[in-house]
Design a protein around this motif. Structure first.
Motif, PDB file in Angstrom:
ATOM      1  N   LYS A   8     -29.426 -80.350  -9.124  1.00  0.00           N
ATOM      2  CA  LYS A   8     -29.746 -80.542 -10.544  1.00  0.00           C
ATOM      3  C   LYS A   8     -30.763 -79.463 -10.911  1.00  0.00           C
ATOM      4  CE  LYS A   8     -32.296 -83.647 -13.543  1.00  0.00           C
ATOM      5  NZ  LYS A   8     -33.147 -84.836 -13.569  1.00  0.00           N
ATOM      6  N   TYR A   9     -30.462 -78.699 -11.952  1.00  0.00           N
ATOM      7  CA  TYR A   9     -31.365 -77.644 -12.392  1.00  0.00           C
ATOM      8  C   TYR A   9     -31.914 -77.985 -13.773  1.00  0.00           C
ATOM      9  CZ  TYR A   9     -29.161 -75.118  -8.595  1.00  0.00           C
ATOM     10  OH  TYR A   9     -28.701 -74.748  -7.356  1.00  0.00           O
ATOM     11  N   THR A  10     -33.222 -77.810 -13.912  1.00  0.00           N
ATOM     12  CA  THR A  10     -33.903 -78.099 -15.165  1.00  0.00           C
ATOM     13  C   THR A  10     -34.655 -76.855 -15.610  1.00  0.00           C
ATOM     14  OG1 THR A  10     -34.201 -80.393 -14.446  1.00  0.00           O
ATOM     15  CG2 THR A  10     -35.551 -79.638 -16.295  1.00  0.00           C
ATOM     16  N   LYS A  11     -34.464 -76.457 -16.854  1.00  0.00           N
ATOM     17  CA  LYS A  11     -35.198 -75.318 -17.404  1.00  0.00           C
ATOM     18  C   LYS A  11     -36.648 -75.720 -17.603  1.00  0.00           C
ATOM     19  CE  LYS A  11     -35.400 -71.255 -19.473  1.00  0.00           C
ATOM     20  NZ  LYS A  11     -36.161 -70.333 -18.669  1.00  0.00           N
ATOM     21  N   ILE A  12     -37.562 -74.937 -17.047  1.00  0.00           N
ATOM     22  CA  ILE A  12     -39.000 -75.169 -17.191  1.00  0.00           C
ATOM     23  C   ILE A  12     -39.644 -73.890 -17.733  1.00  0.00           C
ATOM     24  CG2 ILE A  12     -39.118 -76.974 -15.424  1.00  0.00           C
ATOM     25  CD1 ILE A  12     -40.116 -74.848 -13.463  1.00  0.00           C
ATOM     26  N   TYR A  16     -36.752 -72.110 -13.628  1.00  0.00           N
ATOM     27  CA  TYR A  16     -35.919 -73.282 -13.347  1.00  0.00           C
ATOM     28  C   TYR A  16     -36.480 -74.078 -12.184  1.00  0.00           C
ATOM     29  CZ  TYR A  16     -32.369 -71.330 -16.371  1.00  0.00           C
ATOM     30  OH  TYR A  16     -31.691 -70.849 -17.455  1.00  0.00           O
ATOM     31  N   GLY A  18     -35.132 -76.754  -9.322  1.00  0.00           N
ATOM     32  CA  GLY A  18     -33.921 -77.273  -8.696  1.00  0.00           C
ATOM     33  C   GLY A  18     -34.274 -78.422  -7.774  1.00  0.00           C
ATOM     34  N   GLN A  19     -33.436 -79.449  -7.771  1.00  0.00           N
ATOM     35  CA  GLN A  19     -33.671 -80.632  -6.946  1.00  0.00           C
ATOM     36  C   GLN A  19     -32.323 -81.198  -6.530  1.00  0.00           C
ATOM     37  OE1 GLN A  19     -35.713 -83.811  -9.035  1.00  0.00           O
ATOM     38  NE2 GLN A  19     -36.608 -84.534  -7.141  1.00  0.00           N
ATOM     39  N   GLU A  29     -38.632 -74.205  -7.209  1.00  0.00           N
ATOM     40  CA  GLU A  29     -38.617 -73.526  -8.501  1.00  0.00           C
ATOM     41  C   GLU A  29     -38.300 -72.053  -8.300  1.00  0.00           C
ATOM     42  OE1 GLU A  29     -42.265 -73.965 -10.662  1.00  0.00           O
ATOM     43  OE2 GLU A  29     -42.256 -76.140 -10.477  1.00  0.00           O
ATOM     44  N   CYS A  36     -33.525 -69.780  -8.010  1.00  0.00           N
ATOM     45  CA  CYS A  36     -33.757 -71.198  -7.758  1.00  0.00           C
ATOM     46  C   CYS A  36     -32.684 -71.748  -6.813  1.00  0.00           C
ATOM     47  CB  CYS A  36     -33.767 -71.963  -9.074  1.00  0.00           C
ATOM     48  SG  CYS A  36     -34.267 -73.679  -8.915  1.00  0.00           S
ATOM     49  N   GLN A  67     -21.656 -86.797 -17.144  1.00  0.00           N
ATOM     50  CA  GLN A  67     -22.455 -86.829 -18.371  1.00  0.00           C
ATOM     51  C   GLN A  67     -21.855 -87.875 -19.295  1.00  0.00           C
ATOM     52  OE1 GLN A  67     -23.317 -83.080 -20.119  1.00  0.00           O
ATOM     53  NE2 GLN A  67     -24.193 -82.287 -18.239  1.00  0.00           N
TER      54      GLN A  67
END
Length: 72
Positions: A8-12, A16, A18-19, A29, A36, A67
């Motif tokens: 799972k990638y989240t824009k920060i 990014y 990643g987890q 990160e 990432c 989703q």
């Protein structure tokens, strides 16, 4: 044996994060999503080694993500 994990990638702000969904302790990160992704693979590899050394059970991969749309 090869296992597959779900990233799972989240824009920060700094790029990014990643987890792994199935193994949330594997997190990193990177400035780009490519960086990432590479760092997440390295973190996963190191976590597998650490768990084996400690005799811990390695989490099972293969999660299915979906989703779900909702009107807000």
């Amino acid at each position: 044996m090869v296992s597959t994990y779900t990233a799972k990638y989240t824009k920060i702000r700094s790029g990014y994060m990643g987890q792994l969904v199935e193994w949330p302790e594997v997190v990193t990160e990177g400035k780009t999503i490519e960086e990432c992704r590479d760092l997440l693979k390295d973190a996963l590899h190191e976590m597998v080694i650490a768990y084996r050394q400690q005799g811990k059970e390695i989490p099972v991969g293969g999660a299915l993500l979906e989703q779900v749309p909702v009107e807000v």
